[in-house]
Design a protein around this motif. Structure first.
Motif, PDB file in Angstrom:
ATOM      1  N   THR A  48      54.722  36.990  32.925  1.00 34.95           N
ATOM      2  CA  THR A  48      55.480  35.900  32.307  1.00 34.95           C
ATOM      3  C   THR A  48      54.652  34.615  32.205  1.00 34.95           C
ATOM      4  OG1 THR A  48      56.437  35.215  34.425  1.00 34.95           O
ATOM      5  CG2 THR A  48      57.689  36.800  33.113  1.00 34.95           C
ATOM      6  N   MET A  49      53.664  34.431  33.090  1.00 41.03           N
ATOM      7  CA  MET A  49      52.862  33.207  33.105  1.00 41.03           C
ATOM      8  C   MET A  49      51.648  33.258  32.186  1.00 41.03           C
ATOM      9  SD  MET A  49      52.797  32.013  37.061  1.00 41.03           S
ATOM     10  CE  MET A  49      52.818  33.569  37.906  1.00 41.03           C
ATOM     11  N   LEU A  50      51.109  34.447  31.952  1.00 41.58           N
ATOM     12  CA  LEU A  50      49.880  34.581  31.170  1.00 41.58           C
ATOM     13  C   LEU A  50      50.184  34.829  29.701  1.00 41.58           C
ATOM     14  CD1 LEU A  50      47.807  36.870  33.573  1.00 41.58           C
ATOM     15  CD2 LEU A  50      47.394  34.455  33.082  1.00 41.58           C
ATOM     16  N   PRO A  51      49.276  34.429  28.817  1.00 40.74           N
ATOM     17  CA  PRO A  51      49.429  34.790  27.399  1.00 40.74           C
ATOM     18  C   PRO A  51      49.369  36.315  27.235  1.00 40.74           C
ATOM     19  CG  PRO A  51      47.589  33.251  27.728  1.00 40.74           C
ATOM     20  CD  PRO A  51      48.098  33.622  29.071  1.00 40.74           C
ATOM     21  N   ASP A  52      49.958  36.817  26.171  1.00 44.80           N
ATOM     22  CA  ASP A  52      50.051  38.272  25.966  1.00 44.80           C
ATOM     23  C   ASP A  52      48.711  38.976  26.042  1.00 44.80           C
ATOM     24  OD1 ASP A  52      52.772  38.131  25.716  1.00 44.80           O
ATOM     25  OD2 ASP A  52      52.750  38.053  23.523  1.00 44.80           O
ATOM     26  N   ALA A  69      43.385  38.204  44.657  1.00 45.43           N
ATOM     27  CA  ALA A  69      42.368  38.796  43.790  1.00 45.43           C
ATOM     28  C   ALA A  69      43.019  39.193  42.470  1.00 45.43           C
ATOM     29  CB  ALA A  69      41.744  40.007  44.462  1.00 45.43           C
ATOM     30  N   LEU A  70      42.431  38.760  41.379  1.00 42.47           N
ATOM     31  CA  LEU A  70      42.877  39.153  40.041  1.00 42.47           C
ATOM     32  C   LEU A  70      41.741  39.914  39.379  1.00 42.47           C
ATOM     33  CD1 LEU A  70      44.644  35.916  38.746  1.00 42.47           C
ATOM     34  CD2 LEU A  70      45.702  37.999  39.615  1.00 42.47           C
ATOM     35  N   PHE A  71      42.074  41.036  38.767  1.00 40.52           N
ATOM     36  CA  PHE A  71      41.069  41.882  38.128  1.00 40.52           C
ATOM     37  C   PHE A  71      41.266  41.842  36.618  1.00 40.52           C
ATOM     38  CE2 PHE A  71      41.783  43.608  42.364  1.00 40.52           C
ATOM     39  CZ  PHE A  71      40.489  43.580  42.859  1.00 40.52           C
ATOM     40  N   ALA A  72      40.211  41.417  35.925  1.00 38.42           N
ATOM     41  CA  ALA A  72      40.233  41.344  34.465  1.00 38.42           C
ATOM     42  C   ALA A  72      39.501  42.553  33.897  1.00 38.42           C
ATOM     43  CB  ALA A  72      39.574  40.056  33.986  1.00 38.42           C
ATOM     44  N   ALA A  73      39.874  42.943  32.683  1.00 45.29           N
ATOM     45  CA  ALA A  73      39.309  44.141  32.062  1.00 45.29           C
ATOM     46  C   ALA A  73      37.842  43.969  31.655  1.00 45.29           C
ATOM     47  CB  ALA A  73      40.132  44.542  30.845  1.00 45.29           C
ATOM     48  N   HIS A  74      37.422  42.741  31.321  1.00 42.48           N
ATOM     49  CA  HIS A  74      36.020  42.510  30.963  1.00 42.48           C
ATOM     50  C   HIS A  74      35.668  41.039  31.167  1.00 42.48           C
ATOM     51  CE1 HIS A  74      37.462  41.024  27.062  1.00 42.48           C
ATOM     52  NE2 HIS A  74      38.182  42.131  26.979  1.00 42.48           N
ATOM     53  N   ASN A  75      34.388  40.722  31.016  1.00 44.41           N
ATOM     54  CA  ASN A  75      33.874  39.387  31.329  1.00 44.41           C
ATOM     55  C   ASN A  75      34.523  38.276  30.514  1.00 44.41           C
ATOM     56  OD1 ASN A  75      32.082  40.154  33.344  1.00 44.41           O
ATOM     57  ND2 ASN A  75      30.464  40.636  31.872  1.00 44.41           N
ATOM     58  N   LEU A  84      42.109  29.084  33.071  1.00 43.12           N
ATOM     59  CA  LEU A  84      43.536  28.927  33.359  1.00 43.12           C
ATOM     60  C   LEU A  84      43.836  28.861  34.854  1.00 43.12           C
ATOM     61  CD1 LEU A  84      44.958  31.548  30.831  1.00 43.12           C
ATOM     62  CD2 LEU A  84      44.881  29.076  30.554  1.00 43.12           C
ATOM     63  N   GLU A  85      42.810  29.028  35.686  1.00 42.43           N
ATOM     64  CA  GLU A  85      42.999  29.160  37.137  1.00 42.43           C
ATOM     65  C   GLU A  85      43.804  28.022  37.767  1.00 42.43           C
ATOM     66  OE1 GLU A  85      40.310  30.005  41.128  1.00 42.43           O
ATOM     67  OE2 GLU A  85      39.362  29.984  39.159  1.00 42.43           O
ATOM     68  N   PRO A  86      43.511  26.731  37.514  1.00 47.76           N
ATOM     69  CA  PRO A  86      44.286  25.676  38.172  1.00 47.76           C
ATOM     70  C   PRO A  86      45.778  25.723  37.832  1.00 47.76           C
ATOM     71  CG  PRO A  86      42.295  24.765  37.193  1.00 47.76           C
ATOM     72  CD  PRO A  86      42.409  26.177  36.730  1.00 47.76           C
ATOM     73  N   ARG A  87      46.088  25.912  36.555  1.00 42.29           N
ATOM     74  CA  ARG A  87      47.490  25.975  36.139  1.00 42.29           C
ATOM     75  C   ARG A  87      48.169  27.212  36.710  1.00 42.29           C
ATOM     76  NH1 ARG A  87      50.498  28.491  32.144  1.00 42.29           N
ATOM     77  NH2 ARG A  87      48.617  29.472  31.383  1.00 42.29           N
ATOM     78  N   LEU A  88      47.460  28.346  36.681  1.00 41.48           N
ATOM     79  CA  LEU A  88      48.005  29.599  37.183  1.00 41.48           C
ATOM     80  C   LEU A  88      48.279  29.502  38.686  1.00 41.48           C
ATOM     81  CD1 LEU A  88      48.774  32.484  36.430  1.00 41.48           C
ATOM     82  CD2 LEU A  88      46.409  33.140  36.807  1.00 41.48           C
ATOM     83  N   VAL A  99      49.723  31.438  48.035  1.00 37.69           N
ATOM     84  CA  VAL A  99      48.377  31.585  47.481  1.00 37.69           C
ATOM     85  C   VAL A  99      47.705  30.211  47.472  1.00 37.69           C
ATOM     86  CG1 VAL A  99      47.073  32.223  45.429  1.00 37.69           C
ATOM     87  CG2 VAL A  99      49.102  33.507  46.029  1.00 37.69           C
ATOM     88  N   ASN A 100      46.503  30.146  48.038  1.00 36.53           N
ATOM     89  CA  ASN A 100      45.742  28.898  48.053  1.00 36.53           C
ATOM     90  C   ASN A 100      44.576  28.926  47.075  1.00 36.53           C
ATOM     91  OD1 ASN A 100      47.368  28.012  50.185  1.00 36.53           O
ATOM     92  ND2 ASN A 100      46.060  29.064  51.653  1.00 36.53           N
ATOM     93  N   ALA A 101      44.147  30.133  46.713  1.00 39.64           N
ATOM     94  CA  ALA A 101      42.998  30.273  45.820  1.00 39.64           C
ATOM     95  C   ALA A 101      43.088  31.599  45.078  1.00 39.64           C
ATOM     96  CB  ALA A 101      41.699  30.207  46.614  1.00 39.64           C
ATOM     97  N   LEU A 102      42.373  31.677  43.978  1.00 38.48           N
ATOM     98  CA  LEU A 102      42.279  32.917  43.202  1.00 38.48           C
ATOM     99  C   LEU A 102      40.837  33.400  43.233  1.00 38.48           C
ATOM    100  CD1 LEU A 102      44.364  32.000  40.028  1.00 38.48           C
ATOM    101  CD2 LEU A 102      45.132  33.233  42.047  1.00 38.48           C
ATOM    102  N   LYS A 103      40.678  34.697  43.322  1.00 40.11           N
ATOM    103  CA  LYS A 103      39.350  35.313  43.219  1.00 40.11           C
ATOM    104  C   LYS A 103      39.404  36.218  41.988  1.00 40.11           C
ATOM    105  CE  LYS A 103      37.162  36.673  46.905  1.00 40.11           C
ATOM    106  NZ  LYS A 103      36.738  37.435  48.087  1.00 40.11           N
ATOM    107  N   ILE A 104      38.667  35.847  40.972  1.00 39.83           N
ATOM    108  CA  ILE A 104      38.720  36.580  39.711  1.00 39.83           C
ATOM    109  C   ILE A 104      37.535  37.521  39.643  1.00 39.83           C
ATOM    110  CG2 ILE A 104      38.697  36.360  37.209  1.00 39.83           C
ATOM    111  CD1 ILE A 104      40.026  33.566  37.694  1.00 39.83           C
ATOM    112  N   ARG A 105      37.826  38.776  39.455  1.00 42.15           N
ATOM    113  CA  ARG A 105      36.809  39.827  39.412  1.00 42.15           C
ATOM    114  C   ARG A 105      36.963  40.615  38.116  1.00 42.15           C
ATOM    115  NH1 ARG A 105      33.864  37.782  42.891  1.00 42.15           N
ATOM    116  NH2 ARG A 105      34.257  38.066  45.085  1.00 42.15           N
ATOM    117  N   VAL A 106      35.886  41.282  37.748  1.00 43.13           N
ATOM    118  CA  VAL A 106      35.917  42.149  36.565  1.00 43.13           C
ATOM    119  C   VAL A 106      36.020  43.589  37.056  1.00 43.13           C
ATOM    120  CG1 VAL A 106      34.649  42.952  34.540  1.00 43.13           C
ATOM    121  CG2 VAL A 106      34.575  40.541  35.204  1.00 43.13           C
ATOM    122  N   ARG A 107      37.019  44.280  36.564  1.00 38.25           N
ATOM    123  CA  ARG A 107      37.186  45.706  36.852  1.00 38.25           C
ATOM    124  C   ARG A 107      37.389  46.396  35.506  1.00 38.25           C
ATOM    125  NH1 ARG A 107      42.306  47.645  40.010  1.00 38.25           N
ATOM    126  NH2 ARG A 107      41.387  46.532  41.748  1.00 38.25           N
TER     127      ARG A 107
END
Length: 158
Positions: A48-52, A69-75, A84-88, A99-107
């Protein structure tokens, strides 16, 4: 001493059971169920928070020591997610997530196998009929296409 908790029924292998019932069977599975439910709720909130275009390609991991930890499909999606990290992070905290911080990784997501090319099969009689039809027509693009098709199918069978 029973290995089943008081709120569960004995296991019957002949009766299909919902996964939620199986995960509630023992204390160990109850902890796993809580983790699964947390991830599912987090995934719903993220959608609901992220764009489609991001919501379908981002998967949440576990929250450990206040870091999600958030896993994105590609770089490229990971880079956009970092913007978008601060707003998210603020939105997640506002919804009650610890949650105090986000760790964004590529999977990278597994590549789906392409659909196989259609391999039409024609009987020898059908190929011979096409050949006969092409021979009965005057020279034209249709006559040439039928002759090539008949030749291709006769060659496969021979």
């Amino acid at each position: 001493m029973s290995r089943f908790t008081s709120f569960s029924r004995p296991f019957n292998p002949r009766r299909p059971q919902p996964v939620s019932e199986l995960l509630g069977r023992t204390d160990e599975f109850a902890a796993l169920r809580a983790g699964v439910e947390q991830i599912a709720a987090l995934e719903r909130d993220l959608k609901t928070m992220l764009p489609d275009y991001l919501a379908t390609s981002v998967e949440p991991g576990f929250i450990k020591d206040g870091v999600l930890a958030l896993f994105a499909a590609h770089n490229a999606l990971a880079a956009r997610l970092r913007h978008l990290e601060p707003r998210l992070l603020a939105d997640l905290q506002q919804r009650g997530w610890a949650v105090n911080a986000l760790k964004i990784r590529v999977r990278p997501q597994s590549v789906k196998e392409p659909t196989p090319l259609k391999q039409a099969r024609m009987t020898e009689v059908g190929a011979a009929a096409l050949q006969a039809l092409s021979e009965s027509l005057e020279a034209s693009p249709l006559q040439e296409a039928l002759a090539r098709m008949a030749k291709r199918h006769l060659r496969k069978q021979g």
